[in-house]
Design an enzyme around this catalytic site. Structure first.
Site, PDB file in Angstrom:
ATOM      1  N   GLY A   1      42.704   8.213  77.504  1.00  0.00           N
ATOM      2  CA  GLY A   1      41.993   8.507  78.731  1.00  0.00           C
ATOM      3  C   GLY A   1      42.401   7.686  79.936  1.00  0.00           C
ATOM      4  O   GLY A   1      43.587   7.489  80.219  1.00  0.00           O
TER       5      GLY A   1
ATOM      6  N   ALA B   1      42.674   0.854  76.423  1.00  0.00           N
ATOM      7  CA  ALA B   1      43.934   1.412  76.941  1.00  0.00           C
ATOM      8  C   ALA B   1      44.562   2.455  76.028  1.00  0.00           C
ATOM      9  O   ALA B   1      45.638   2.966  76.337  1.00  0.00           O
ATOM     10  CB  ALA B   1      44.933   0.287  77.185  1.00  0.00           C
TER      11      ALA B   1
ATOM     12  N   GLY C   1      42.160   4.458  80.609  1.00  0.00           N
ATOM     13  CA  GLY C   1      42.892   3.222  80.354  1.00  0.00           C
ATOM     14  C   GLY C   1      44.372   3.460  80.148  1.00  0.00           C
ATOM     15  O   GLY C   1      45.219   2.720  80.672  1.00  0.00           O
TER      16      GLY C   1
ATOM     17  N   TYR D   1      23.836   4.878  78.114  1.00  0.00           N
ATOM     18  CA  TYR D   1      25.087   4.723  78.877  1.00  0.00           C
ATOM     19  C   TYR D   1      24.794   4.409  80.341  1.00  0.00           C
ATOM     20  O   TYR D   1      25.366   3.483  80.919  1.00  0.00           O
ATOM     21  CB  TYR D   1      25.897   6.007  78.751  1.00  0.00           C
TER      22      TYR D   1
END
Length: 286
Positions: free
Chosen positions: A14, A11, A16, A166
């Site tokens: 970005g 958080a 979050g 990823y």
């Protein structure tokens, strides 16, 4: 349900951060996770300033260390009377040095650890609180970038590249979402996953050398929808491309592959997590 109590991982920046600001503005209690105390407290102060009536609490943990994941979950279970939603948003992207293979504290490939093992372990540990708060929702932030998991080289010891790692980790997260949704069916806890937006303006996108295409708010809206939309109260086990229910990579629907992934996942995250007992009440320690 309003006000909700929602835990948002990753958080401090970005997506979050954007989700936290949106939910706090709705009057929800937001539980902010981050791995850097200074940045975490700065975002908490920002959210409090933007939404003075919202309750904001912080939880510190490095998701690259499963021991810290477990410890954070225990703190949350002890401190929070309820948890209406968990947004597993924290991410390790392709990296600024994509050919450099990194490891988690437990020695697992870092993207697989942060993007798959950590959110699964966190969700498992928080199941008692989520089921006690039902109806509750788990939202796993995945990606349209997906690549099949190679069970002969899950940790990508051969031919490593950050974006490939990823994409494999995000597909693993989607596969786990489908498995957990089926397991929790009937408990009042739903589990869904989504690709929030394409190439948002985030540090991770820029670090890999890609050019952002859209702003953060484009990813906030579909993610928050999965937390708040009353029409999705019973929707579970689905993958969304932003607002549209669609199919993920074909491996996500391979029952044998999913079972193999979950067996490995449970071995790697270790004991102490919770599982649902068919025909039983709530959850018990694994």
């Amino acid at each position: 349900m309003t006000p909700r109590t929602v835990l948002i991982t990753g958080a401090t920046q970005g997506l979050g951060r954007g989700i936290a600001l949106d939910l706090a503005a709705r009057g929800d209690t937001v539980l902010l996770h981050g791995r850097d105390r200074t940045r975490l407290e700065a975002v908490a102060a920002e959210v409090r300033a933007a939404a003075p009536d919202a309750a904001v609490r912080t939880y510190l943990a490095d998701l690259g260390d499963l021991d810290q994941v477990h410890a954070m979950a225990e703190r949350i279970r002890e401190a929070e009377p309820r948890l209406d939603a968990l947004v597993n948003n924290a991410v390790a992207g392709g990296g600024a040095e994509p050919l450099r293979r990194e490891l988690s504290r437990q020695g697992h490939e870092l993207r697989f650890a942060v993007n798959h093992l950590a959110p699964y372990a966190l969700t498992r540990h928080l199941l008692p609180l989520l089921t006690a708060s039902a109806p509750a929702r788990v939202v796993n932030v995945a990606s349209i970038g997906q690549e099949a998991v190679d069970f002969d080289d899950v940790m990508l010891e051969r031919g490593y590249e950050g974006l490939r790692a990823y994409c494999r980790s995000k597909l693993a997260l989607i596969m786990a979402t489908f498995e957990l949704a089926a397991e929790l069916d009937g408990t009042g806890v739903t589990v869904n996953t989504l690709h929030p937006a394409h190439l948002m303006d985030t540090d991770g996108v820029r670090a890999y050398g890609l050019t952002p295409v859209v702003g953060i708010e484009e990813g906030v809206r579909p993610t928050v929808r999965l937390v708040t939309d009353p029409d999705l109260g019973s929707t579970t086990g689905r993958y969304f491309d932003r607002f549209t229910h669609t199919r993920a990579h074909e491996q996500a629907y391979d029952v044998t592959a999913r079972a193999r992934l979950m067996k490995l996942t449970h071995e790697l995250i270790g004991a102490g997590v919770s599982r649902v007992v068919p025909g039983g009440e709530g959850v018990v320690p694994r």
